[in-house]
Motif scaffolding. Structure first.
Motif, short mmCIF file in Angstrom:
data_model
loop_
_atom_site.label_atom_id
_atom_site.label_comp_id
_atom_site.label_asym_id
_atom_site.label_seq_id
_atom_site.Cartn_x
_atom_site.Cartn_y
_atom_site.Cartn_z
N CYS A 258 0.83 -1.21 0.00
CA CYS A 258 0.00 0.00 0.00
C CYS A 258 0.87 1.26 0.00
O CYS A 258 0.58 2.22 -0.73
CB CYS A 258 -0.94 0.00 1.21
SG CYS A 258 -2.22 -1.28 1.13
N VAL A 330 -2.37 9.45 4.16
CA VAL A 330 -3.80 9.65 3.91
C VAL A 330 -4.13 11.15 3.89
O VAL A 330 -4.81 11.65 2.99
CB VAL A 330 -4.64 8.93 4.98
CG1 VAL A 330 -6.09 9.41 4.96
CG2 VAL A 330 -4.59 7.42 4.78
N TYR A 333 -2.37 12.99 0.80
CA TYR A 333 -3.02 12.71 -0.49
C TYR A 333 -4.37 13.41 -0.59
O TYR A 333 -4.75 13.93 -1.66
CB TYR A 333 -3.21 11.20 -0.67
CG TYR A 333 -2.35 10.61 -1.77
CD1 TYR A 333 -2.52 11.01 -3.08
CD2 TYR A 333 -1.39 9.65 -1.50
CE1 TYR A 333 -1.75 10.47 -4.11
CE2 TYR A 333 -0.61 9.11 -2.52
CZ TYR A 333 -0.79 9.52 -3.81
OH TYR A 333 -0.03 8.99 -4.82
N ALA A 334 -5.11 13.45 0.52
CA ALA A 334 -6.39 14.15 0.51
C ALA A 334 -6.19 15.64 0.28
O ALA A 334 -6.93 16.28 -0.50
CB ALA A 334 -7.12 13.90 1.83
N LEU A 423 -8.03 10.06 -4.45
CA LEU A 423 -8.92 9.56 -3.41
C LEU A 423 -8.86 8.03 -3.33
O LEU A 423 -9.01 7.46 -2.25
CB LEU A 423 -10.35 10.04 -3.68
CG LEU A 423 -10.54 11.56 -3.55
CD1 LEU A 423 -11.96 11.96 -3.91
CD2 LEU A 423 -10.20 12.04 -2.14
N VAL A 424 -8.63 7.38 -4.46
CA VAL A 424 -8.40 5.92 -4.42
C VAL A 424 -7.14 5.62 -3.61
O VAL A 424 -7.10 4.69 -2.81
CB VAL A 424 -8.29 5.35 -5.85
CG1 VAL A 424 -7.79 3.90 -5.81
CG2 VAL A 424 -9.63 5.42 -6.56
N VAL A 426 -5.94 7.38 -1.21
CA VAL A 426 -6.28 7.57 0.20
C VAL A 426 -6.82 6.27 0.79
O VAL A 426 -6.45 5.84 1.88
CB VAL A 426 -7.31 8.71 0.36
CG1 VAL A 426 -7.90 8.70 1.78
CG2 VAL A 426 -6.66 10.06 0.08
N GLY A 427 -7.71 5.60 0.02
CA GLY A 427 -8.25 4.32 0.47
C GLY A 427 -7.17 3.24 0.55
O GLY A 427 -7.17 2.44 1.50
N VAL A 428 -6.25 3.23 -0.42
CA VAL A 428 -5.16 2.24 -0.41
C VAL A 428 -4.30 2.42 0.85
O VAL A 428 -3.96 1.45 1.54
CB VAL A 428 -4.30 2.38 -1.68
CG1 VAL A 428 -3.01 1.57 -1.56
CG2 VAL A 428 -5.08 1.94 -2.90
N ALA A 430 -5.19 3.79 3.65
CA ALA A 430 -5.98 3.43 4.83
C ALA A 430 -5.95 1.92 5.06
O ALA A 430 -5.86 1.45 6.21
CB ALA A 430 -7.42 3.92 4.67
N ILE A 431 -6.00 1.15 3.98
CA ILE A 431 -5.90 -0.32 4.11
C ILE A 431 -4.54 -0.69 4.68
O ILE A 431 -4.42 -1.55 5.56
CB ILE A 431 -6.12 -0.98 2.74
CG1 ILE A 431 -7.57 -0.79 2.28
CG2 ILE A 431 -5.77 -2.48 2.80
CD1 ILE A 431 -7.82 -1.22 0.84
#
Length: 454
Positions: A258, A330, A333-334, A423-424, A426-428, A430-431
């Motif tokens: 990630c 996170v 990137y946001a 935003l994708v 950001v999700g990566v 977070a994982i």
């Protein structure tokens, strides 16, 4: 010669300073860091072979994939044979990769570039990348993050040297009447020879610590291993074969995947990205020269992060520093998605910070492995974990480019086109943050109690 490369022949003599090991490791990583500068050859190679960008881009991708695979499958061999033989073999492969690639360019055989630079050179990349790591950790049990950061910093910074040098060499050869293809051929031969010599210097300089060696008996001041906030004390003796059976290994794999995916998402698209972010109509407010300078700034941030963040991990602990990499990533990137287009200064600062976290993740992972599994087979475990890099090297650009292709055409994209991709990411991240949170002590049943391997 062969006997001199054996592991037993590389044991340090009395009085050998451990501070000679980082320069030896740096000689290796600065050499193989050239792979990040391969893009300077893309346009000359496209013109020479009369092909589109994609077949040339796959040479770099193949080298990175083979890097991960050779590190994974060669890690145990590196541990068994020691750093000197491993570094020498890596030097031969990396140098031969340039030589075969040069022959491919000279004869217009593109497949030889794939074989030389991509496959044989990629094997050299993988073996060279992991070869210094176990030795550095053995010499610096008190500061493993600092030690690995000093070496792996070179991989991030190798492109800073290779990129301008390669451009100057090609210009020099063309000034003497060479065609673009001939200039690439000659540049490949020069680089291959120089890198071979530099890596052989590293191989002949490196030493393993004597049995029962501890910090302080090399002429420096004694240093006790620092008590940092690690997951587990490095008393475990877990082999690579056993490590991949633990849930911790796979949590680390996801964590590294990630972190790297998010970093490569910016690195692979850097120059066009900054131009697109500040585009007004058909023209961008950022010139190609400035965009090229932005790529250089990112390389510096990548290199600095490998040293500074990994050194900090010796103080705060590996699990906590990875929480910072991913949690702060996170936020950054946001912010890049929301306010990055307001100012070029803001954009460069945010992107540079993200790349520093990307570099820090690479440099810290060997020390994280040592904390979890002990020093027994750090190199072999590290090699297997680098398959996450191979996977991320495909996933990161694939995610970004697929979204950008949906949003519009190259040369007409704006900041809005990048926001869904960011935003994708950001999700990566977070994982990855969650995966790192789940890393716990390694169960004692995986401790094989072998002690240090010879």
């Amino acid at each position: 010669m062969t006997d001199w490369l054996d592991r037993d022949r590389s044991i340090a003599e009395p009085g050998y300073s451990r501070w000679l090991i980082p320069p030896a490791a740096l000689a290796i990583h600065l050499s193989i860091g050239q792979v990040y500068a391969f893009s300077v050859f893309k346009r000359p190679l496209q013109a020479h072979f009369g092909t589109s960008p994609t077949p040339i881009a796959w040479i770099f991708s193949l080298a990175i994939v083979i890097l991960g695979l050779s590190a994974a499958f060669g890690g145990t061999w590196v541990e068994r044979n020691g750093p000197r033989k491993s570094m020498f073999v890596a030097a031969c492969c990396w140098g031969a990769g340039f030589g075969i690639g040069a022959f491919g360019v000279a004869t217009r055989q593109l497949w030889l570039l794939y074989l030389g630079y991509g496959v044989i050179g990629g094997i050299g990349l993988g073996i060279a990348y992991i070869s210094p790591v176990p030795t550095l950790i053995k010499w610096f049990p008190d500061r493993p993050g600092l030690a690995t950061g000093m070496a792996i910093m070179g991989f991030g910074g190798g492109a800073l040297i290779a990129s301008p040098v390669s451009v100057k060499l090609m210009e020099l050869f063309q000034a003497k009447g060479a065609t673009s293809g001939e200039s690439v051929t000659k540049t490949f031969l020069v680089l291959g020879a120089v890198y071979f010599v530099a890596m052989v210097f590293g191989a002949f300089t490196v030493r393993l610590p004597p049995p029962n060696w501890s910090p302080g008996n090399d002429g420096g001041s004694p240093a006790e291993p620092k008590k940092v906030a690690t997951v587990t004390e490095p008393a475990m003796r877990v082999s690579a074969a056993n490590a991949i059976r633990t849930p911790q290994f796979w949590m680390l794999w996801v964590t590294l995947f990630c972190n790297v995916t998010a970093g490569i998402g910016i690195l692979e698209q850097a120059a066009p990205m900054i131009q697109d972010f500040f585009r007004a109509g058909p023209r961008s407010g950022v010139s190609a020269v400035v965009a090229g300078g932005f790529v250089g700034v990112l390389s510096i941030c990548n290199m600095a992060g490998r040293f500074l963040w990994s050194s900090t991990s010796d103080i705060v602990g590996r699990k906590r520093i990875y929480s910072i990499y991913l949690g702060l990533g996170v936020v950054l990137y946001a912010l890049l998605a929301v306010v990055g287009s307001h100012s070029t200064v803001v954009f460069v600062l945010l992107a540079g910070a993200i790349l520093s976290l990307y570099g820090g993740g690479f440099a810290t992972i060997p020390a994280y492995i040592r904390d979890l599994y002990g020093p027994f087979q750090v190199g072999a475990i590290h090699g297997r974990l680098l398959t996450a890099w191979s996977a991320a090297g495909v996933a990161g650009p694939l995610i970004i480019n697929a979204i950008l292709q949906r949003e519009g055409k190259p040369g007409a994209l704006t900041a809005e086109a990048y926001r869904p991709a960011f935003l994708v990411m950001v999700g990566v991240l977070a994982i990855g943050f969650i995966a790192n949170w789940f890393v716990r002590n390694v169960d004692a049943r995986f401790d094989e109690g072998f002690g240090e391997s010879k």
